[in-house]
Each structure stands twice: as structure tokens, then as C-alpha cells.
Design a protein around this motif. Sequence first.
Motif, PDB file in Angstrom:
ATOM      1  N   ASN A  28      70.351 -16.514 -15.758  1.00  0.00           N
ATOM      2  CA  ASN A  28      70.234 -15.639 -14.595  1.00  0.00           C
ATOM      3  C   ASN A  28      69.091 -16.081 -13.704  1.00  0.00           C
ATOM      4  O   ASN A  28      68.079 -16.625 -14.159  1.00  0.00           O
ATOM      5  CB  ASN A  28      70.045 -14.181 -15.012  1.00  0.00           C
ATOM      6  CG  ASN A  28      68.899 -13.977 -15.968  1.00  0.00           C
ATOM      7  OD1 ASN A  28      68.938 -14.460 -17.092  1.00  0.00           O
ATOM      8  ND2 ASN A  28      67.882 -13.241 -15.546  1.00  0.00           N
TER       9      ASN A  28
ATOM     10  N   GLU B  68      74.572  -9.498 -11.898  1.00  0.00           N
ATOM     11  CA  GLU B  68      75.842 -10.216 -11.750  1.00  0.00           C
ATOM     12  C   GLU B  68      76.129 -11.086 -12.972  1.00  0.00           C
ATOM     13  O   GLU B  68      77.286 -11.280 -13.358  1.00  0.00           O
ATOM     14  CB  GLU B  68      75.798 -11.112 -10.513  1.00  0.00           C
ATOM     15  CG  GLU B  68      75.552 -10.372  -9.206  1.00  0.00           C
ATOM     16  CD  GLU B  68      75.286 -11.322  -8.061  1.00  0.00           C
ATOM     17  OE1 GLU B  68      76.001 -11.223  -7.047  1.00  0.00           O
ATOM     18  OE2 GLU B  68      74.370 -12.165  -8.176  1.00  0.00           O
ATOM     19  N   TYR B  69      75.069 -11.590 -13.566  1.00  0.00           N
ATOM     20  CA  TYR B  69      75.174 -12.509 -14.709  1.00  0.00           C
ATOM     21  C   TYR B  69      75.756 -11.811 -15.940  1.00  0.00           C
ATOM     22  O   TYR B  69      76.655 -12.347 -16.610  1.00  0.00           O
ATOM     23  CB  TYR B  69      73.782 -13.054 -14.999  1.00  0.00           C
ATOM     24  CG  TYR B  69      73.653 -13.990 -16.171  1.00  0.00           C
ATOM     25  CD1 TYR B  69      74.153 -15.281 -16.122  1.00  0.00           C
ATOM     26  CD2 TYR B  69      72.965 -13.594 -17.323  1.00  0.00           C
ATOM     27  CE1 TYR B  69      73.990 -16.166 -17.187  1.00  0.00           C
ATOM     28  CE2 TYR B  69      72.798 -14.458 -18.396  1.00  0.00           C
ATOM     29  CZ  TYR B  69      73.310 -15.740 -18.326  1.00  0.00           C
ATOM     30  OH  TYR B  69      73.146 -16.601 -19.386  1.00  0.00           O
TER      31      TYR B  69
ATOM     32  N   GLN C 261      73.717 -23.747 -13.901  1.00  0.00           N
ATOM     33  CA  GLN C 261      74.404 -22.633 -13.253  1.00  0.00           C
ATOM     34  C   GLN C 261      73.470 -21.427 -13.298  1.00  0.00           C
ATOM     35  O   GLN C 261      73.559 -20.577 -14.176  1.00  0.00           O
ATOM     36  CB  GLN C 261      75.732 -22.331 -13.973  1.00  0.00           C
ATOM     37  CG  GLN C 261      76.701 -23.492 -14.038  1.00  0.00           C
ATOM     38  CD  GLN C 261      77.325 -23.793 -12.680  1.00  0.00           C
ATOM     39  OE1 GLN C 261      77.187 -23.022 -11.719  1.00  0.00           O
ATOM     40  NE2 GLN C 261      78.017 -24.926 -12.586  1.00  0.00           N
ATOM     41  N   GLY C 262      72.543 -21.378 -12.343  1.00  0.00           N
ATOM     42  CA  GLY C 262      71.524 -20.332 -12.364  1.00  0.00           C
ATOM     43  C   GLY C 262      71.382 -19.603 -11.054  1.00  0.00           C
ATOM     44  O   GLY C 262      70.260 -19.283 -10.641  1.00  0.00           O
TER      45      GLY C 262
ATOM     46  N   LEU D   9      73.089 -16.634 -10.241  1.00  0.00           N
ATOM     47  CA  LEU D   9      73.487 -15.232 -10.284  1.00  0.00           C
ATOM     48  C   LEU D   9      72.313 -14.329 -10.638  1.00  0.00           C
ATOM     49  O   LEU D   9      71.551 -14.616 -11.570  1.00  0.00           O
ATOM     50  CB  LEU D   9      74.612 -15.016 -11.300  1.00  0.00           C
ATOM     51  CG  LEU D   9      75.945 -15.714 -11.019  1.00  0.00           C
ATOM     52  CD1 LEU D   9      76.941 -15.403 -12.128  1.00  0.00           C
ATOM     53  CD2 LEU D   9      76.515 -15.276  -9.673  1.00  0.00           C
TER      54      LEU D   9
ATOM     55  N   TRP E  96      74.133 -22.060 -18.280  1.00  0.00           N
ATOM     56  CA  TRP E  96      74.053 -20.829 -17.515  1.00  0.00           C
ATOM     57  C   TRP E  96      72.764 -20.058 -17.806  1.00  0.00           C
ATOM     58  O   TRP E  96      72.301 -19.996 -18.950  1.00  0.00           O
ATOM     59  CB  TRP E  96      75.243 -19.934 -17.850  1.00  0.00           C
ATOM     60  CG  TRP E  96      76.560 -20.414 -17.314  1.00  0.00           C
ATOM     61  CD1 TRP E  96      77.406 -21.325 -17.898  1.00  0.00           C
ATOM     62  CD2 TRP E  96      77.185 -19.995 -16.106  1.00  0.00           C
ATOM     63  NE1 TRP E  96      78.523 -21.502 -17.127  1.00  0.00           N
ATOM     64  CE2 TRP E  96      78.423 -20.693 -16.014  1.00  0.00           C
ATOM     65  CE3 TRP E  96      76.845 -19.104 -15.097  1.00  0.00           C
ATOM     66  CZ2 TRP E  96      79.297 -20.511 -14.949  1.00  0.00           C
ATOM     67  CZ3 TRP E  96      77.711 -18.920 -14.033  1.00  0.00           C
ATOM     68  CH2 TRP E  96      78.923 -19.619 -13.968  1.00  0.00           C
TER      69      TRP E  96
ATOM     70  N   GLN F  75      79.286 -12.530 -18.248  1.00  0.00           N
ATOM     71  CA  GLN F  75      79.320 -12.760 -19.702  1.00  0.00           C
ATOM     72  C   GLN F  75      80.372 -11.877 -20.355  1.00  0.00           C
ATOM     73  O   GLN F  75      81.169 -12.339 -21.185  1.00  0.00           O
ATOM     74  CB  GLN F  75      77.949 -12.475 -20.311  1.00  0.00           C
ATOM     75  CG  GLN F  75      76.883 -13.498 -20.021  1.00  0.00           C
ATOM     76  CD  GLN F  75      75.586 -13.189 -20.757  1.00  0.00           C
ATOM     77  OE1 GLN F  75      75.338 -12.051 -21.172  1.00  0.00           O
ATOM     78  NE2 GLN F  75      74.754 -14.194 -20.927  1.00  0.00           N
TER      79      GLN F  75
ATOM     80  N   PHE G 286      74.865 -20.698 -22.652  1.00  0.00           N
ATOM     81  CA  PHE G 286      74.202 -19.777 -21.738  1.00  0.00           C
ATOM     82  C   PHE G 286      72.969 -19.154 -22.359  1.00  0.00           C
ATOM     83  O   PHE G 286      72.907 -18.940 -23.573  1.00  0.00           O
ATOM     84  CB  PHE G 286      75.173 -18.685 -21.268  1.00  0.00           C
ATOM     85  CG  PHE G 286      75.843 -17.922 -22.383  1.00  0.00           C
ATOM     86  CD1 PHE G 286      75.300 -16.742 -22.877  1.00  0.00           C
ATOM     87  CD2 PHE G 286      77.039 -18.379 -22.936  1.00  0.00           C
ATOM     88  CE1 PHE G 286      75.922 -16.027 -23.894  1.00  0.00           C
ATOM     89  CE2 PHE G 286      77.671 -17.675 -23.955  1.00  0.00           C
ATOM     90  CZ  PHE G 286      77.111 -16.504 -24.439  1.00  0.00           C
TER      91      PHE G 286
END
Length: 533
Positions: A377, A411-412, A404-405, A407, A375, A416, A425
Motif C-alpha cells: 500500500n 483501496e489495497y 505495485q505500490g 493504492l 504489492w 486483497q 504482497f
Amino acid sequence: MVLSACGGGDDDGGTGAAGGDGGSFSVYIGEPENPLVPGNTNETEGGQIVDSLFTRLVQYDVETNEAVFTGVAESIESEDQQTWTVNLKEGWTFHDGTPVTAQSFVDAWNYTAYSPNAQGNSYFFSNIAGYDQLQAPTDDAGNVTGEPAATEMSGLRVIDDRTFEVELTSPYAQWPTTTGYTAFAPLPEAFFEDPEGFGEQPIGNGPFQAEEALVPGQGITLTRYDDYAGETEGNADSVEYRIYTEQNTAYTDLQAGNVDIVDQLPPEVIASAEGEFGDRYLETAQGDITSLGFPTYDQRFADPNVRKAFSMAIDRQAISDAIFNGTRTPATSYISPVVDGFREDACQVCELNAEEANRLLDEAGFDRSQPVDLWFNAGAGHDAWMEAIGNQIRENLGVDYNLQGNLDFSEYLPLQDAQGMTGPFRSGWIMDYPVAENFLGPLYSTAAIPPAGSNVTFYSNPEFDQAIAEGNSAESNDAAIEAYQNAEDILLEDFPAAPLFYRLNQGAHSENVDNVIIDAFGRVRVADVQVVG
């Protein structure tokens, strides 16, 4: 102990309003996570705006990073390092003309500490007597079961308009240094009348004021506050904070002269930027750390040996050389090199060792047939290096990955906080104040688990918490450092996150501005900026 105003000139290279020529300039930022309230702003984008609007008790020298009394406090005194008397300077006002008083600080700190208000900086008040009484009771699962026992911390006492006392739960010699952080800002009475509206258009006591509201996705323009009582008044008439979703777009605008300051450059342009911008290219050693956080709440990453194995599968220097032009230093400690307490050889599992990594992964019985989610951002230049980490994990551990990038930063971070990370992440931290504890307690203590703080790995160990408390109450700096290093040793055994890099930050500015300073805290010192175009 007495810490008080030292007077003298402005040693940070800035100039006051008398030396400025007015004008307006623009600064690149990403979308703030939360409304612009100091007690709930603990990330860089909103923090840049809030720090332009508010001045705390102390500030930090741009050269030494030490606390200096150029803020609201005249002095902070204590005979036992546990009960502190704060004396305020005369003449400070909020942007609505109301005075900044001792009550302004006490009310703001109580509001931030009160758990029903869910303020992300609540943790920073956890060492004040009575903080526990402001926390709602919870069951074993963390569900709130009632109301807090009190709404005000017993350790805060207003003596008069310019004096208040702060009683800590134990002695903490470095407490005055912490009060320059965003969380410790005062709030006017207008905040308590309309907190929601205030978050859109704050009323602070800093060198710039908000005469309009923040527009999500666009930004906000601040104007100089001519009645500012601090030593470094704004040189420019106004500063526009312009929100971008993509760092590359901001850089293209900088090249075209459409934005004036970009404080972080995309990794792929680092090698060429100095040649392009000349003396308008800026490099600053940051008091920061980039880590690969692990969701300790996910059973797949609950074993510390799994987390250590992933760390030893990463060749940090190779990533720095290939993607960052060698401007990232491989991390060997949870603590930054810019503060006392850093050890060059603290982390034994922060170097590439594929053989040992595979042994640990086998012992843990890790299922290599299932890919891991990585993960980060979006839009901030993290794609290439996170992909490089994924490739190294696949090559060295035989574990595939999914990036998973997608957001945005705003939002990221909430994901968390909500335990939404389904794999390792990207985690970035820039110091709030120049103390080793700031790289440990706010990120890994039990009291800093969201929503009270930034412990997004959700790690918890009472032995670690106790070691931090011992460091805070130590009678000397040497004793404090020893305790903080003991706490770090516990972290290194439990390994909730893998330290990756320390950053030499790259920024640049247009020909429209001069005297641009990006400090070790990652802030553009907007009051110092001069418009020359």
C-alpha cells in the motif's frame, strides 16, 4: 473458572478525567477501509477511531497485555470452559443516553456473524454454537445459493439486562481474553435503525463520542463523553483524527507542530528521530508480524516450494539494518515473540539460502523469464524495503520484478479480499488479543477467508483448521500451545506467507501533549493523553 473484576488502581500509567486539563490534540491516521462499525473494522486506521468510541467486555493491561476487567464485564464465569456466563457492570450507557445491556452485545454479535451482512470480523464468532446456521449456503465455487438457516446464534442467550450466556462449540479456556477485541463491542438500537448512517457517525460507549461524521480524506473530531462509566476517562476535551495519504507529510507536520501524535515514523528518519525529539520519541515492542503473502489462487504461486524459494531469497537482517536502522527483528515463526507459543527456530526457510532457493525453483519449473509483481500500500513507508526485497529476488533468483505500490490502504485491502493480488504482497498484522491463536486462525483458517475474515492468501487446509480447534479446546495452556504449534508446523509446510519481521515501533509527539502511550496492539491510548501546550 471465574474471571472477574479485580478493582484497584489504574496500572497502565494513565490518569482519569479528574487529572486532565482539557484541551484538544491531533493524531495522524490513514484512510479507514470501511465505515466505522466494530464488526467490520479489522485494520489499524479505522480501528484506532473505533477503539476510542467503544469499550468491550475486557481491556488489556498496557504493561502485561493481559485481559483485565476494566471494561463493561463484571465477571465472565464458566464451570466447563464451554458455556460462559457474562455479568455486566451497572451504569454503562451509549453516547445517546440509552443503556448498555446484555441485548446490546447479543444483537451486535449476531449481526456481525450473519453472512449476508458481510462483516469482516465475522470469523471471531465462528466458535459460538449456531454460527454455522448464520452462514449462507454456497456451491463448490463459493457462490451463494440461498439464505442462511437462522439469523441468531443458538449459543447466545440473554438472561436479564445485565447477564447473558455464551455457549461455544467446544471448550475454550482463553475465550474471555478474546472479548477485548474490536469485534466484540456492543451496539445500540440506533445502529439497527440506520447502519449506513451509523458507520459515518457511530454511537458507542467509549471515552470519546462522535458529535460529527467522518469526512473521507480529512478525518473526524471526537469529544470527551462525560458520562463514561469506565475507569480511564478522557483527559482531553477532544481528539482530532487527521487523515493523511502520505506518512512523510504527517512527519513533516509533526516537526512543524501541526499534528501532535504520529504513531509510526517513516523508515528513513528512524536513525535521527530520537535525537530530534528527545523524550518525545517513543519506542514500543509490538505484538505484530510483517509477512510477504502469496496469492495461493494464482497458479504461478500455487506450489509451496515456489513460495519457500522466494522466502529463502530474502536477507531479512540486511534489510532491517539498511532501511530500519536495525529496529526490525527477522521473523522465525508465524507467532509473535510477545505471546506464549513463539519458537525461535520454527521456520527453517526464513533465512537466506540462495542455493536451496534456486534448487526448489528449478524443481517447480518456475518461469523466470516473466517478472513478478510485488504489492504494497502507498504512502506508508513501504517503498524502500519492498524494493529491497525485489532487488534480492532479482539478484538471488534471477527473477525481475514490478513494484505495485500505488493504492491507498483503503483501496489495497479490498483488492486483497477480491483475490486481486497478481504476485507476492506486503501483509501486516497486529494482534487483536494476546493469544498465539490470533496469529494463526484469523489469518489462515478456512473460516477466515474473506469476507468473513482476514485470510487474504485464501489458504485452506482442514488439518490446520483441526489443529487450531484442538488448541482452542485444550484443557490447559500447555496443551493449547502444543496444538497451536502443531498448526504452525502445518503452515510451515504449506507456506502461504513468508514471515519477514517483528517490529520495534517508533513514534513521536509534539510539545503540546504528554503521557502519550502507544501499546503493543499499535493503538494510541487517547484517553490517557494530556494536553500541556
